[in-house]
Each structure stands twice: as C-alpha cells, then as structure tokens.
Design a protein around this motif. Sequence first.
Motif, short mmCIF file in Angstrom:
data_model
loop_
_atom_site.label_atom_id
_atom_site.label_comp_id
_atom_site.label_asym_id
_atom_site.label_seq_id
_atom_site.Cartn_x
_atom_site.Cartn_y
_atom_site.Cartn_z
N GLY A 76 22.89 -13.48 -52.70
CA GLY A 76 22.36 -13.86 -51.39
C GLY A 76 21.95 -15.32 -51.38
N LYS A 77 22.32 -16.02 -50.32
CA LYS A 77 22.02 -17.44 -50.22
C LYS A 77 20.52 -17.68 -50.12
CE LYS A 77 22.42 -17.41 -45.18
NZ LYS A 77 23.15 -17.92 -44.01
N PRO A 78 20.05 -18.89 -50.43
CA PRO A 78 18.63 -19.21 -50.23
C PRO A 78 18.27 -19.10 -48.75
CG PRO A 78 19.69 -20.84 -51.64
CD PRO A 78 20.78 -19.99 -51.08
N SER A 79 17.31 -18.26 -48.42
CA SER A 79 16.90 -18.06 -47.03
C SER A 79 15.54 -17.39 -47.01
CB SER A 79 17.90 -17.18 -46.28
OG SER A 79 17.88 -15.85 -46.78
N ASP A 80 14.90 -17.38 -45.86
CA ASP A 80 13.62 -16.69 -45.72
C ASP A 80 13.77 -15.20 -46.02
OD1 ASP A 80 12.52 -19.09 -44.96
OD2 ASP A 80 12.40 -18.61 -42.83
N GLU A 81 14.88 -14.61 -45.54
CA GLU A 81 15.08 -13.17 -45.72
C GLU A 81 15.32 -12.81 -47.18
OE1 GLU A 81 15.81 -14.48 -41.71
OE2 GLU A 81 16.83 -15.06 -43.60
N ASN A 82 16.02 -13.67 -47.90
CA ASN A 82 16.35 -13.36 -49.28
C ASN A 82 15.27 -13.77 -50.27
OD1 ASN A 82 18.84 -12.20 -48.67
ND2 ASN A 82 19.92 -14.15 -48.78
#
Length: 608
Positions: free
Chosen positions: A80-86
């Motif tokens: 999963g890419k760097p993100s708030d959700e991940n």
Amino acid sequence: MCGIVGLTGSVGERIGLVLRRCLERLEYRGYDSAGVAVVNGGVITVRKGRGKISEVDARVNFTGLNGVSGIGHTRWATHGKPSDENAHPHTDCSGTVAVVHNGIISNYRELREQLEARGHRFTSDTDTEVIAHLFEDYVKARLTALEALREVVSRLRGTYAIALLYAGEPDKVFFARNVSPLIIGLGNGFNFLASDIPAFLEYTNRVITLHDGEYGFITPGSVYVERGGEPVDVKARVRVVNWSPELASKEGYPHFMLKEIHEQPRALRDTWAGLDTDQLSKLSDLLLKARRVFITGSGTSYHAGLVFDHLLSGLMGLDTHAFNSSEYKRYVKLAGDGDVMVAVSQSGETIDTLMAVRVFRRLGVRVIAVSNIVDSTIPRESDYQLYTRAGPEVGVAATKTFTAQLMVLNALAATAALGGGVLGKDEYGLIMGELEHLPDLVNLTITSVEAKARHIASRLASKASAYYLSRGLGLPIAMEGALKLKEVAYIHAEAYPAGESKHGPIALVEGGFPVLFIATDDEYVDALEGNVMEMNARGALTIGVIPAKHQPRFGKLLSEVIQTPNVSPGALTILQSIPLQLLAYYTAVLRGHDPDKPRNLAKTVTVE
C-alpha cells in the motif's frame, strides 16, 4: 522496515508525548507516515497520517493523548502506498483492537478474502490490517485476548513484529515476533516494546530481546512470553545496555550522520576492547581448515566483507566466495560440510543475510556472524558470534558500524594469517598494534581532513556524476565511498577497478568530471598514477585519498588531495573511509538534503 513502539504504565508524562519521543528515535526505520493509538477508559483513540512524525503530530496532535497503554508506528511502505489510510495503527471493525506491525504478512490476501467473506470491512491496502480483524474474530468467539493472539499467530505467514492494543484489557500491550526485531524495555511501573533499543533508552536501559515465534503481553509490572502455547521464562535474558541516552541523541551536531562520523574513535576503541584473542584464534583455525569460505552481506556490510575476502584470498590464498546476500541462491550448490560462512550485518536482522544464513546452515555450513546488536537474529542463529561495539547508529547511512566491522574483520584476518604462516609473530604484533592504536589515528584524520572534505564537497555539490577508482584492497572502499555519495547526496556515483576505466567508463569523462582515486596498496601505486594521468588528459577533476608517504608523488598530479596517515593496507581501509564519509555528508548538506533520512531508504532492511 518500519519502527514500532508500545508502552503500558506511567513514566510521569502524557503517553502521547512519550510515544512521539520514542518514534522520533525510530524514524530512521521509515518516515512515509506515522501514528499512535492509546486506550483510556475502555476506548481506543487512533491518530495517524502520511508524512514525517513532526508533520503528522502537528496535524492530528497525538502528543496530547493520554491513556493507560499505547502503541506507535513510523512506516516505510511495503504494502500500500504512503497515505493517511495506510498509516498505522490499524483497527478492527468495532474499534476495540489497534495494531502496529513491521514486516510482511505473506498470506494476507488469502486471510483478507476469508475475513471479507465473513463481513469484515477493510479501510486500507496494507497487509497489517488483517491482524486486527483476525483478533476481532477470535475475541468475538469468546476467547481470551491471549488465546486470540495465540490463534492469530498460528494463522500468519511471513515476517512480523506486532504490538496490539485491546480495549477489553487496557493495561496490556500484546506482542508477537517472527524474524522482524522486537525488544522489551523493563521499567519501574512501566514496560516498553520497540523495534530497537534507542526508542526507549531515555527511560530504561534494561532490555529483553524476543526470539522468533514468541508472543505474549506486557503490563506496567510484568512480562509474559509464550512460544507454541508454552510459557517462556525470559528472566535469564535480561541485560543492561551500556549505551547512554546521549549516544542516541544528536548532542549538538546538526545531523546524526556527522555525530556518528565523529564517534568513530570511541566506537573503534570499544570494538577493540571487546575482541577476545582466544576467540579470534579459534575462529581463525576454523577458517584455515575450511574447504571454502563464503562471505556475505548487503550494502555497506557487503563492502566490509569484500575487504575481508581480499585479505583471505588475495593475501593468504584461501578459497573464498564473497557475494551480496540477496544473491545467495547462486552459491547454494557450492556449499556443504566443511565450509564456513562469514555473515556481516550491522543490525543482525537484515532479511537477505538471514535467509542466506538459514539455507547454508541447513547444508552443514558453519556460520560466523559479525553484528553490532547483541542477541539479534543473525548472531543468535549462527554458530559463532563476533560483535562490534559501535553503539546505536541512527543515521541511515552506515559510518561507525562500517569501520567497526573493518576492525573486527582485519583482526580476524591477521590472526588467520599468523595461524597460516603468512605472518610472523613480529609482523602480526605490528598489525594488531596498529589496530589497537587506530582510534587515535582516526581522531587525527577527522580533525585534519574535515575542512578539506568540506571544501571538496563545494566542488562536487553541483555535479551530476562521479567515478571512484582504486585497485586491490582499496576497491571495496571506493565502492563504499560511491555508495555514500549516492545514498545521501543523490549524485550518481560508480566505483570501478581503476584499470577498467579504460574499458568504457572513461567515455563519459570530460572537463570537470569528478574522479576520486583511493590509493591503498603499494603494489598498485604505479598503475594508479597512470590512471590519474589518463583522467587529467581529459580535463577531469581528480581527487585523491592518499597516504602521506605518496603525497610527493601524487600531490602535483591531482586537483585535490586528502592525506591520511601511513599504516598497513588493512588498517588504511579504515582511515580512508573517514574522508569519503565526510565528503558525502558535506555534499549532501550543501545540496540541501537531510543525510539522516535519505529518500526511499531505511536503516534495517527486514523484507526481501
């Protein structure tokens, strides 16, 4: 490749503030995103987001959280890419479970499909989230939290260090480990979990290293560990770490990398003091009797292994095979009883090196581990251990751990050369005497070359590419120098045997193109002088790292000269590493980069 921390109990400050401090000491393990979860009054609160710890905290204020127990995470993305959700922590459907994880769950797709079929709702693309939902399933089936953890661990495949909160038992932080590092920090009225010791060193220096397959929980006053459903008594594993909290802080230096370059005299002194001559003799006998000697490591550790390879094969004639640990499958067919492997890993957790160790040991190969972390996985799974004593290294680019590795490997090679009759007792005594007094020469080298390195960095900072050329024992040091420039300054740099420069690389050389020469072995000086002249003829910016005795010969040929003290070639590999580290550091700073946190890199590679 991520950093995790857990805390239960009170250290006299808000738990959110403590978790942030701990995470900042782990940010070298990843900085794509960060987050914390705390449990208070039977409710779990999660605050997280994409970005560095300071950036996320400024947005969501996890520093302000308080509670009975908490966990935190700083991420280097694998699924999963760097993100708030991940960003971690991840929760279950009910919000009564929160989990942070370092590693890779290899069967997560299968588990996720099963959980989704039972109605679980996922909010991220990560492999980690399956852990929270699995745990939720088992507690809903009326298992206790420990029983649920036991079942979760039995379902997971892959590598993991896990810290988990459950709202139903707020005074506990649950954990599990397989391959990925996980340490317990013991306090009075509080206990920690973390990926690495510096995370909690400000609060306690009493630690327990967890082993693969172990799981359990900490409370403010206790530790419970299981393996395969059976309790594990870990009292005998408690040890006191001699690192001071200041060793894990910047101490006024602008960056950890510069601080750790300057710490090398102390690191080498401590490493030398920790060497046991009887053990060196025993291991040298093992090498001399071996059918083959395999030498493996990754990145900087591989370069240290190449120096060792040159000392054993080029000077002693042993049958050696040095390779990047990620390429271990190419060498498996050669390995068997009677062989020895030397596995070099500063963290003792490098996954490729660990896989090589496990495969070669199954084939009957005896393994000598060289590591900076006592009781880490690679030394623990090896037959013999040689430890460096460099202390915690926070900067992603290895500096003091590299030179400490070189000291250990030089001492072992010299002892083997004595045992094999290549060195007499007097020659051996001179080499070991040099190594013993090397910390003073390293201190002198740092003092004498730092200003020069800063000046040369000003000439390199605007360049797009550079070559590092050497011959013989200097080639691995050229490779390490080029790696450092790439890692922290983002300049394309390549190392070549100097004689190979005529076979293609010289086509790129034009006016002002930087070419660095490392002169280590006396037998190659004549040839190296010719290589300098070839580059001068094309207008290159020629830079030399040269022993003082060769200054008259090279001083007028080179555009810039960094002079190092005269010592034997093995010891010289350590001294010549220092200016190359400083050169990379100052070039990075002049280009506006943070050398402690190079993009796309993490300190310890714990995924294949």
